[in-house]
Design a protein around this motif. Sequence first.
Motif, PDB file in Angstrom:
ATOM      1  N   SER A  17       0.823  -1.215   0.000  1.00  0.00           N
ATOM      2  CA  SER A  17       0.000   0.000   0.000  1.00  0.00           C
ATOM      3  C   SER A  17       0.853   1.259   0.000  1.00  0.00           C
ATOM      4  O   SER A  17       0.344   2.358  -0.233  1.00  0.00           O
ATOM      5  N   GLN A  18       2.164   1.105   0.274  1.00  0.00           N
ATOM      6  CA  GLN A  18       3.047   2.265   0.300  1.00  0.00           C
ATOM      7  C   GLN A  18       3.552   2.642  -1.090  1.00  0.00           C
ATOM      8  O   GLN A  18       4.211   3.670  -1.242  1.00  0.00           O
ATOM      9  N   LEU A  19       3.259   1.830  -2.107  1.00  0.00           N
ATOM     10  CA  LEU A  19       3.747   2.086  -3.459  1.00  0.00           C
ATOM     11  C   LEU A  19       2.607   2.458  -4.382  1.00  0.00           C
ATOM     12  O   LEU A  19       1.500   1.922  -4.275  1.00  0.00           O
ATOM     13  N   THR A  20       2.878   3.382  -5.295  1.00  0.00           N
ATOM     14  CA  THR A  20       1.921   3.664  -6.352  1.00  0.00           C
ATOM     15  C   THR A  20       1.997   2.550  -7.394  1.00  0.00           C
ATOM     16  O   THR A  20       2.936   1.742  -7.393  1.00  0.00           O
ATOM     17  N   VAL A  21       1.029   2.521  -8.280  1.00  0.00           N
ATOM     18  CA  VAL A  21       1.044   1.512  -9.349  1.00  0.00           C
ATOM     19  C   VAL A  21       2.288   1.673 -10.208  1.00  0.00           C
ATOM     20  O   VAL A  21       2.936   0.694 -10.585  1.00  0.00           O
ATOM     21  N   LYS A  22       2.658   2.913 -10.486  1.00  0.00           N
ATOM     22  CA  LYS A  22       3.839   3.172 -11.303  1.00  0.00           C
ATOM     23  C   LYS A  22       5.098   2.646 -10.624  1.00  0.00           C
ATOM     24  O   LYS A  22       5.952   2.018 -11.275  1.00  0.00           O
ATOM     25  N   GLU A  23       5.234   2.887  -9.316  1.00  0.00           N
ATOM     26  CA  GLU A  23       6.407   2.414  -8.592  1.00  0.00           C
ATOM     27  C   GLU A  23       6.460   0.890  -8.548  1.00  0.00           C
ATOM     28  O   GLU A  23       7.533   0.293  -8.661  1.00  0.00           O
ATOM     29  N   SER A  24       5.297   0.253  -8.402  1.00  0.00           N
ATOM     30  CA  SER A  24       5.261  -1.208  -8.373  1.00  0.00           C
ATOM     31  C   SER A  24       5.697  -1.794  -9.711  1.00  0.00           C
ATOM     32  O   SER A  24       6.468  -2.754  -9.756  1.00  0.00           O
ATOM     33  N   LEU A  25       5.181  -1.232 -10.805  1.00  0.00           N
ATOM     34  CA  LEU A  25       5.562  -1.720 -12.132  1.00  0.00           C
ATOM     35  C   LEU A  25       7.044  -1.482 -12.393  1.00  0.00           C
ATOM     36  O   LEU A  25       7.734  -2.334 -12.950  1.00  0.00           O
ATOM     37  N   TRP A  26       7.551  -0.310 -11.978  1.00  0.00           N
ATOM     38  CA  TRP A  26       8.962  -0.011 -12.187  1.00  0.00           C
ATOM     39  C   TRP A  26       9.824  -0.972 -11.384  1.00  0.00           C
ATOM     40  O   TRP A  26      10.853  -1.459 -11.867  1.00  0.00           O
ATOM     41  N   PHE A  27       9.402  -1.254 -10.138  1.00  0.00           N
ATOM     42  CA  PHE A  27      10.160  -2.172  -9.283  1.00  0.00           C
ATOM     43  C   PHE A  27      10.215  -3.561  -9.892  1.00  0.00           C
ATOM     44  O   PHE A  27      11.271  -4.193  -9.958  1.00  0.00           O
ATOM     45  N   SER A  28       9.071  -4.058 -10.377  1.00  0.00           N
ATOM     46  CA  SER A  28       9.026  -5.400 -10.959  1.00  0.00           C
ATOM     47  C   SER A  28       9.859  -5.481 -12.236  1.00  0.00           C
ATOM     48  O   SER A  28      10.614  -6.432 -12.436  1.00  0.00           O
ATOM     49  N   SER A  29       9.710  -4.476 -13.079  1.00  0.00           N
ATOM     50  CA  SER A  29      10.456  -4.509 -14.343  1.00  0.00           C
ATOM     51  C   SER A  29      11.945  -4.335 -14.112  1.00  0.00           C
ATOM     52  O   SER A  29      12.771  -4.905 -14.831  1.00  0.00           O
ATOM     53  N   ARG A  30      12.293  -3.556 -13.095  1.00  0.00           N
ATOM     54  CA  ARG A  30      13.697  -3.326 -12.784  1.00  0.00           C
ATOM     55  C   ARG A  30      14.396  -4.620 -12.373  1.00  0.00           C
ATOM     56  O   ARG A  30      15.591  -4.811 -12.657  1.00  0.00           O
ATOM     57  N   LEU A  31      13.671  -5.513 -11.723  1.00  0.00           N
ATOM     58  CA  LEU A  31      14.273  -6.724 -11.191  1.00  0.00           C
ATOM     59  C   LEU A  31      14.095  -7.947 -12.092  1.00  0.00           C
ATOM     60  O   LEU A  31      14.478  -9.048 -11.718  1.00  0.00           O
ATOM     61  N   ARG A  32      13.485  -7.755 -13.248  1.00  0.00           N
ATOM     62  CA  ARG A  32      13.386  -8.877 -14.191  1.00  0.00           C
ATOM     63  C   ARG A  32      14.736  -9.121 -14.856  1.00  0.00           C
ATOM     64  O   ARG A  32      15.502  -8.193 -15.102  1.00  0.00           O
ATOM     65  N   LEU A  33      14.988 -10.371 -15.118  1.00  0.00           N
ATOM     66  CA  LEU A  33      16.252 -10.715 -15.769  1.00  0.00           C
ATOM     67  C   LEU A  33      16.181 -10.399 -17.261  1.00  0.00           C
ATOM     68  O   LEU A  33      15.164 -10.647 -17.907  1.00  0.00           O
ATOM     69  N   PRO A  34      17.267  -9.881 -17.831  1.00  0.00           N
ATOM     70  CA  PRO A  34      17.297  -9.640 -19.272  1.00  0.00           C
ATOM     71  C   PRO A  34      17.175 -10.958 -20.047  1.00  0.00           C
ATOM     72  O   PRO A  34      17.512 -12.031 -19.543  1.00  0.00           O
ATOM     73  N   LYS A  35      16.715 -10.861 -21.285  1.00  0.00           N
ATOM     74  CA  LYS A  35      16.523 -12.065 -22.105  1.00  0.00           C
ATOM     75  C   LYS A  35      17.836 -12.782 -22.390  1.00  0.00           C
ATOM     76  O   LYS A  35      17.847 -13.994 -22.579  1.00  0.00           O
ATOM     77  N   GLU A  36      18.937 -12.033 -22.413  1.00  0.00           N
ATOM     78  CA  GLU A  36      20.213 -12.675 -22.757  1.00  0.00           C
ATOM     79  C   GLU A  36      20.785 -13.495 -21.612  1.00  0.00           C
ATOM     80  O   GLU A  36      21.817 -14.177 -21.786  1.00  0.00           O
ATOM     81  N   VAL A  37      20.192 -13.426 -20.434  1.00  0.00           N
ATOM     82  CA  VAL A  37      20.684 -14.228 -19.314  1.00  0.00           C
ATOM     83  C   VAL A  37      20.244 -15.669 -19.506  1.00  0.00           C
ATOM     84  O   VAL A  37      19.050 -15.959 -19.627  1.00  0.00           O
ATOM     85  N   THR A  38      21.203 -16.589 -19.530  1.00  0.00           N
ATOM     86  CA  THR A  38      20.874 -18.001 -19.723  1.00  0.00           C
ATOM     87  C   THR A  38      20.547 -18.655 -18.390  1.00  0.00           C
ATOM     88  O   THR A  38      20.804 -18.103 -17.315  1.00  0.00           O
ATOM     89  N   LYS A  39      19.995 -19.846 -18.446  1.00  0.00           N
ATOM     90  CA  LYS A  39      19.649 -20.569 -17.231  1.00  0.00           C
ATOM     91  C   LYS A  39      20.882 -20.871 -16.382  1.00  0.00           C
ATOM     92  O   LYS A  39      20.821 -20.919 -15.168  1.00  0.00           O
ATOM     93  N   GLU A  40      22.018 -21.079 -17.069  1.00  0.00           N
ATOM     94  CA  GLU A  40      23.229 -21.383 -16.337  1.00  0.00           C
ATOM     95  C   GLU A  40      23.734 -20.184 -15.527  1.00  0.00           C
ATOM     96  O   GLU A  40      24.480 -20.337 -14.567  1.00  0.00           O
ATOM     97  N   GLN A  41      23.334 -18.972 -15.930  1.00  0.00           N
ATOM     98  CA  GLN A  41      23.822 -17.768 -15.272  1.00  0.00           C
ATOM     99  C   GLN A  41      22.912 -17.290 -14.138  1.00  0.00           C
ATOM    100  O   GLN A  41      23.295 -16.398 -13.389  1.00  0.00           O
TER     101      GLN A  41
END
Length: 287
Positions: A17-41
Amino acid sequence: MFARISGYVEQDDIHSSQLTVKESLWFSSRLRLPKEVTKEQKHLLLMQLGGRVIYGGKLGLHSQIMIDYFQGINGISPIPNGYNPTTWMLEVTTLAIEERIGRNFQNYIRIQNNTGSFADSICSTANNCVWCHHLFYDPFSNDNKEIFYLVFLFLTFTYYTFSGMMAVGLIPNQDLASVVCSDFYSMWTLHYGFLVLKPNMLEWLTWCYYISPVTWTLRGIISSQLGDKESMIEEPQFNGIVKEYLKANLGYGPGMIGVSVVVLIGFYVLFFGVFILSIKLLNFLRR
């Protein structure tokens, strides 16, 4: 570096409840792994209840590194063929499993750290998780709430100090000044609108409410921290959102934060000014 090697996943699917929708989306997208990261990494930082780190390091292809790590602990059942590694990992790292096998996973990982297996990855990943936690989940992150809280705290300590100095400057001896201050502080505390709510005060006593500095401290702190809350209150005495409750029961409407700061600064200047005049014009010294 953190976003390139690690992902952050909370156990509960919640929206703070302390985050706006924009902050939540930014937080989630910020912590997603890039596509070039392989399973081994890919890396994993696994924590039990209370923030106890029990695994930190690479997952490996099909999570084999992580599986080998836990299967290497005496008493842990091997993963069945075709079983989901994530599900198996959560099942074998419970507190009940720790009690059954007589081993503390956190202590075990400390032993592993002595060999250098996971130390670097744990420290790097943990530090970044803590940084993200404080950055996004600090309860005072929105609307400068922490700054307002510190301002009101500073002004409150200051006017209490200066009111005592004023009493000492105006009254001939220290003992009498202490008694007078005690009476004033009792009046402030009794009429600041919390022990007796302002709507319930006798009409001819409301002036005491407005001349009490504590009134404006309470008004400022509560308005700055809770004045924008729209959480529901469902009680027999009241049914509505928080800010409506503050307006109905305490008389705290919008736009009062700045007014409270100005009034407290006024008390600050008044008490200090009277103290300066008293030590300049009054002299209680006896020969």
